[in-house]
Design a protein around this motif. Structure first.
Motif, PDB file in Angstrom:
ATOM      1  N   LEU A 161       0.833  -1.210   0.008  1.00 28.22           N
ATOM      2  CA  LEU A 161      -0.008  -0.024   0.231  1.00 28.22           C
ATOM      3  C   LEU A 161       0.951   1.234  -0.101  1.00 28.22           C
ATOM      4  N   TYR A 162       0.223   2.475  -0.671  1.00 27.54           N
ATOM      5  CA  TYR A 162       1.098   3.637  -0.797  1.00 27.54           C
ATOM      6  C   TYR A 162       0.772   4.594   0.357  1.00 27.54           C
ATOM      7  N   TYR A 163      -0.640   4.598   0.985  1.00 30.03           N
ATOM      8  CA  TYR A 163      -1.172   5.575   1.691  1.00 30.03           C
ATOM      9  C   TYR A 163      -1.927   4.656   2.953  1.00 30.03           C
ATOM     10  N   VAL A 164      -1.720   5.084   4.361  1.00 28.39           N
ATOM     11  CA  VAL A 164      -2.342   4.610   5.230  1.00 28.39           C
ATOM     12  C   VAL A 164      -2.341   5.637   6.228  1.00 28.39           C
ATOM     13  N   ASP A 165      -3.735   6.105   6.905  1.00 26.29           N
ATOM     14  CA  ASP A 165      -3.879   6.800   7.959  1.00 26.29           C
ATOM     15  C   ASP A 165      -4.938   6.429   9.101  1.00 26.29           C
ATOM     16  N   VAL A 166      -4.554   6.540  10.142  1.00 26.22           N
ATOM     17  CA  VAL A 166      -5.633   6.054  11.060  1.00 26.22           C
ATOM     18  C   VAL A 166      -6.015   7.258  12.162  1.00 26.22           C
ATOM     19  N   THR A 167      -7.215   7.545  12.283  1.00 28.80           N
ATOM     20  CA  THR A 167      -7.763   8.690  12.867  1.00 28.80           C
ATOM     21  C   THR A 167      -9.028   8.094  13.998  1.00 28.80           C
ATOM     22  N   ASN A 168      -9.173   8.938  14.986  1.00 26.49           N
ATOM     23  CA  ASN A 168     -10.245   8.848  15.902  1.00 26.49           C
ATOM     24  C   ASN A 168     -11.155   9.936  15.428  1.00 26.49           C
ATOM     25  N   ASP A 169     -12.487   9.552  15.161  1.00 32.84           N
ATOM     26  CA  ASP A 169     -13.486  10.743  14.748  1.00 32.84           C
ATOM     27  C   ASP A 169     -14.447  10.995  15.930  1.00 32.84           C
ATOM     28  N   GLY A 170     -13.666  11.420  17.091  1.00 32.97           N
ATOM     29  CA  GLY A 170     -14.680  11.790  18.269  1.00 32.97           C
ATOM     30  C   GLY A 170     -14.553  10.611  19.298  1.00 32.97           C
ATOM     31  N   ASP A 171     -14.717   9.574  18.901  1.00 31.50           N
ATOM     32  CA  ASP A 171     -14.766   8.388  19.826  1.00 31.50           C
ATOM     33  C   ASP A 171     -13.363   7.854  20.061  1.00 31.50           C
ATOM     34  N   LEU A 175     -11.429   3.368  15.973  1.00 24.80           N
ATOM     35  CA  LEU A 175      -9.968   3.846  15.239  1.00 24.80           C
ATOM     36  C   LEU A 175     -10.215   3.682  13.594  1.00 24.80           C
ATOM     37  N   VAL A 176     -10.358   4.689  12.801  1.00 23.41           N
ATOM     38  CA  VAL A 176     -10.775   4.679  11.550  1.00 23.41           C
ATOM     39  C   VAL A 176      -9.519   4.550  10.606  1.00 23.41           C
ATOM     40  N   VAL A 177      -9.453   3.488   9.760  1.00 18.83           N
ATOM     41  CA  VAL A 177      -8.189   3.226   8.896  1.00 18.83           C
ATOM     42  C   VAL A 177      -8.793   3.562   7.415  1.00 18.83           C
ATOM     43  N   GLU A 178      -7.794   4.300   6.807  1.00 18.00           N
ATOM     44  CA  GLU A 178      -8.011   4.658   5.467  1.00 18.00           C
ATOM     45  C   GLU A 178      -6.830   4.044   5.016  1.00 18.00           C
TER      46      GLU A 178
END
Length: 180
Positions: A161-171, A175-178
Motif C-alpha cells: 500500500l502507498y497510503y495509510v492513515d488512522v484517525t479517531n473521529d470523536g470516539d 480507530l478509522v483506517v484509510e
C-alpha cells in the motif's frame, strides 16, 4: 504460567516489550535511566505484568513536552520490527491482512492476556477494500496514539500500500483506517 491459561493479572508478552524497547532505541527516544533499567531484563519469550508496560509508557510520556508524535512513531516502529524481525511475515502478506488479523481480537490476544474486563478488545468492526476503509474498535488499556501507530505500521509493513492513515473521529475507542 502456561500460555494456555488466562492469568488473573494482565500480562504483556516479552516480544511486545522488546519491540517497544527496540523502537525506543531505533528512534533515539530518551526516557532516562529508569526506562533503561525497566527494559534491561526483557526476555522475548516471557510474559510481563501489564503494570510494567504502563510504567514505561508513562515514563516516555513524562520525557517529552509533545509526546503524541513520539507515541505514533513508537507504534509504527514496533509493527515494522514485528513484521520484519518477528512473526509478521509468516502471518501477514498484504496490508489488509493485518486488519483482518485484528478480527476477534486475534492480534491483541497474541501479546496481552488477562481478564477481558481489564485487557479489553481490539476488533475489526468494518472493512471495505473497495473504499480503502476499515474501523477498529478498541477497549484496551494501551495509549490510543500508540494503537494508531500500530495500525499504520502493521498495514504498511508488507509494502503493498502507498497510503495509510488512522484517525479517531470523536470516539477514542473507534480507530478509522484509510488505506490505498
Amino acid at each position: 504460567m502456561s500460555d494456555e491459561s488466562e492469568p488473573s493479572e494482565p500480562v504483556v508478552h516479552g516480544a511486545l516489550m522488546g519491540g517497544f524497547a527496540q523502537a525506543c532505541v531505533n528512534l533515539n527516544i530518551v526516557a532516562g535511566r529508569r526506562a533503561t533499567a525497566l527494559l534491561a531484563d526483557i526476555d522475548m519469550g516471557r510474559w510481563f505484568p501489564l503494570s510494567k508496560w504502563m510504567e514505561i509508557e508513562r515514563m516516555v510520556g513524562e520525557s517529552y513536552a509533545n509526546v503524541e508524535p513520539i507515541r505514533l512513531k513508537l507504534g509504527i516502529e514496533m509493527m515494522t520490527l514485528w513484521y520484519h524481525h518477528g512473526p509478521g511475515k509468516a502471518l501477514i502478506h498484504r496490508g489488509a491482512d493485518f486488519l483482518h488479523f485484528q478480527t476477534g481480537s486475534h492480534g491483541i490476544a497474541s501479546v496481552i492476556r488477562g481478564p477481558r474486563e481489564v485487557v479489553g478488545s481490539f476488533d475489526l468492526a468494518e472493512f471495505d477494500s473497495d473504499r480503502g476503509h476499515a474501523v477498529i474498535r478498541s477497549s484496551t488499556p494501551f495509549d490510543k496514539t500508540i494503537e494508531r501507530g500500530v495500525l499504520i505500521g502493521g498495514v504498511m509493513a508488507p509494502g503493498d500500500l502507498y497510503y495509510v492513515d488512522v484517525t479517531n473521529d470523536g470516539d477514542p475507542n473507534r480507530l478509522v483506517v484509510e488505506f490505498h
